[in-house]
Motif scaffolding. Structure first.
Motif, mmCIF file in Angstrom:
data_model
loop_
_atom_site.group_PDB
_atom_site.id
_atom_site.type_symbol
_atom_site.label_atom_id
_atom_site.label_comp_id
_atom_site.label_asym_id
_atom_site.label_seq_id
_atom_site.Cartn_x
_atom_site.Cartn_y
_atom_site.Cartn_z
ATOM 1 N N ASP A 17 -2.309 -2.387 5.382
ATOM 2 C CA ASP A 17 -3.147 -3.601 5.559
ATOM 3 C C ASP A 17 -2.379 -4.836 5.074
ATOM 4 O OD1 ASP A 17 -5.208 -3.759 2.550
ATOM 5 O OD2 ASP A 17 -3.268 -2.777 2.844
ATOM 6 N N ASP A 21 2.145 -6.877 -0.839
ATOM 7 C CA ASP A 21 2.823 -5.698 -1.391
ATOM 8 C C ASP A 21 3.047 -4.644 -0.326
ATOM 9 O OD1 ASP A 21 -0.017 -5.274 -1.524
ATOM 10 O OD2 ASP A 21 0.343 -3.539 -2.805
ATOM 11 N N ASP A 22 2.133 -4.606 0.678
ATOM 12 C CA ASP A 22 2.394 -3.742 1.845
ATOM 13 C C ASP A 22 3.703 -4.164 2.517
ATOM 14 O OD1 ASP A 22 -0.671 -4.078 1.567
ATOM 15 O OD2 ASP A 22 -0.491 -2.313 2.844
ATOM 16 N N ASN A 46 -6.799 -6.058 2.951
ATOM 17 C CA ASN A 46 -6.415 -7.336 2.311
ATOM 18 C C ASN A 46 -6.891 -8.525 3.148
ATOM 19 O OD1 ASN A 46 -4.983 -6.408 0.002
ATOM 20 N ND2 ASN A 46 -3.304 -5.778 1.336
ATOM 21 N N LEU A 130 -1.504 2.945 2.585
ATOM 22 C CA LEU A 130 -1.355 1.816 1.655
ATOM 23 C C LEU A 130 -2.559 0.884 1.647
ATOM 24 C CD1 LEU A 130 2.373 0.861 2.435
ATOM 25 C CD2 LEU A 130 1.503 2.437 0.676
ATOM 26 N N GLY A 131 -3.582 1.219 2.382
ATOM 27 C CA GLY A 131 -4.768 0.361 2.445
ATOM 28 C C GLY A 131 -6.030 1.186 2.276
ATOM 29 N N ASN A 173 -8.421 -0.629 -2.785
ATOM 30 C CA ASN A 173 -8.488 0.191 -1.570
ATOM 31 C C ASN A 173 -9.714 1.100 -1.583
ATOM 32 O OD1 ASN A 173 -6.189 -0.870 -0.336
ATOM 33 N ND2 ASN A 173 -4.825 0.628 -1.307
ATOM 34 N N ASP A 243 1.972 -0.875 -3.565
ATOM 35 C CA ASP A 243 2.452 -0.141 -2.382
ATOM 36 C C ASP A 243 3.932 0.216 -2.478
ATOM 37 O OD1 ASP A 243 0.268 -2.067 -0.167
ATOM 38 O OD2 ASP A 243 -0.136 -0.342 -1.453
HETATM 39 CA CA CA Z 1 -2.175 -2.347 0.789
#
Ligand code: CA
Ligand code: RIB
Length: 319
Positions: A17, A21-22, A46, A130-131, A173, A243
């Motif tokens: 997302d 940081d992603d 995000n 990651l989300g 998340n 992430d």
């Molecule tokens: Ca993320």
């Protein structure tokens, strides 16, 4: 690795997302000779699904990697609505402007892309989430035999026996889609959960970014994104590498000492107290399918060295 036996890259699909940081994590994955990114699946989190997907396309395009498909995913959670984190990641989701992408998303949606990829490569593809876990929860609900086909499943999320970063109980998340988090954590599928506890210890400061001296396109973009993030808040002192640490765990199994637990996540089906939604509840401290960091189990130095190395940043002077 020796010349005669080159390391075989880990084949991964990253559910994301983006989100600053992603973006750093994606830049690390795209820079690693140990990783072959088969595709990105996007989710709102995000920022709404539009900017998140646009950012995924733009990051790939900035590195000349439009060969990697982007499959658009969740617009809203399994239950409720996303709260977003525009205050953290900016309204666009990235803190450095990228040219609008010219490439388009795959005709296949995120759930279908994950199902097709895992079915075509049983036991051979690592999924890194990651989300919010909406895409994975829907995949498991609609195709329950597929997620177990993953070689490894790593998830950034949750706060296990530690405070959250959105409420005292919940990490972002899991807070964003607590039902999806509960469904994935209760699925009985072995997974590595990189939660708030190790992530709190792995961060970069303003000075780290000022001294980056990046030597690659990925590292330059990472430096610009982080410099932009610090510029947006004079009081901002550290950027937590949520992430990126999950990518480190995917690349180096020794970076974080893990323990096995069984756990669930509170949502509207487990409690009417919405203040508890997204809370991780450990049901068995001694065994289970969830591998989570031991207290103090993260090798901070190695993790930061790996992040800097993958981004082509100079290593800090030995103090
Ligand atoms: Ca993320
Ligand atoms: O709580 C941190 C997590 O929420 C990270 O994945 C960040 O990108 C947001 O999605």
């Amino acid at each position: 690795m020796t010349a005669s036996h080159p390391v075989v890259p880990e084949r991964v699909v990253i559910d994301t997302d983006p989100g600053v940081d992603d973006a750093i994590a994606l830049l690390m994955a795209l820079s690693s000779p140990q990783m072959e990114v088969l595709g990105l699946t996007t989710t709102a989190g995000n920022v709404p699904i539009g900017p998140a997907t646009r950012n995924a396309l733009a990051i790939l395009e900035s590195l000349g990697r439009t060969d990697i498909p982007v499959a658009k995913g969740a617009t809203r959670p399994v239950r409720g609505r996303f709260a977003y984190a525009r205050d953290v990641h900016s309204a666009a989701g990235l803190t450095h402007p990228l040219p609008p992408p010219t490439s388009r998303t795959s005709d296949t949606g995120a759930v279908q892309f994950l199902a097709q990829t895992l079915r075509a490569n049983p036991g051979a593809v690592t999924v890194i989430a990651l989300g919010p876990l909406t895409n994975l929860a829907r995949l498991h609900r609609d195709h329950p035999t597929v997620l177990p086909l993953a070689k490894h499943l790593l998830v950034m999320g949750g706060a296990v026996d530690t405070p959250g970063n959105v409420t005292p109980q919940a990490e972002f998340n899991f807070y964003s889609d607590p039902t999806a988090a509960r469904l994935v954590m209760e699925a009985g599928i072995p997974l590595t959960l990189i939660d708030m506890a190790p992530c709190r210890q792995v961060f970069l400061t303003r000075t780290d970014v000022e001294n980056a001296r990046p030597s690659s396109a990925a590292g330059i973009l990472a430096e610009r994104l982080l410099a932009g993030w610090f510029r947006q808040g004079a009081a901002r002192e550290r950027f937590n590498m949520y992430d990126p640490l999950t990518l480190v765990a995917a690349l180096n199994a020794n970076a974080i000492k893990l323990r096995s637990v069984t756990m669930t996540v509170d949502d509207s089906t487990t409690t009417n107290d919405s203040a508890l939604w997204g809370r991780c509840r450990v049901l068995d401290e001694t065994a289970g399918p969830i591998s989570v960091a031991e207290p103090g189990g993260v090798d901070v130095t190695t993790s930061l060295l790996m992040i800097r190395d993958l981004l082509g940043w100079s290593q800090p002077a030995a103090n």
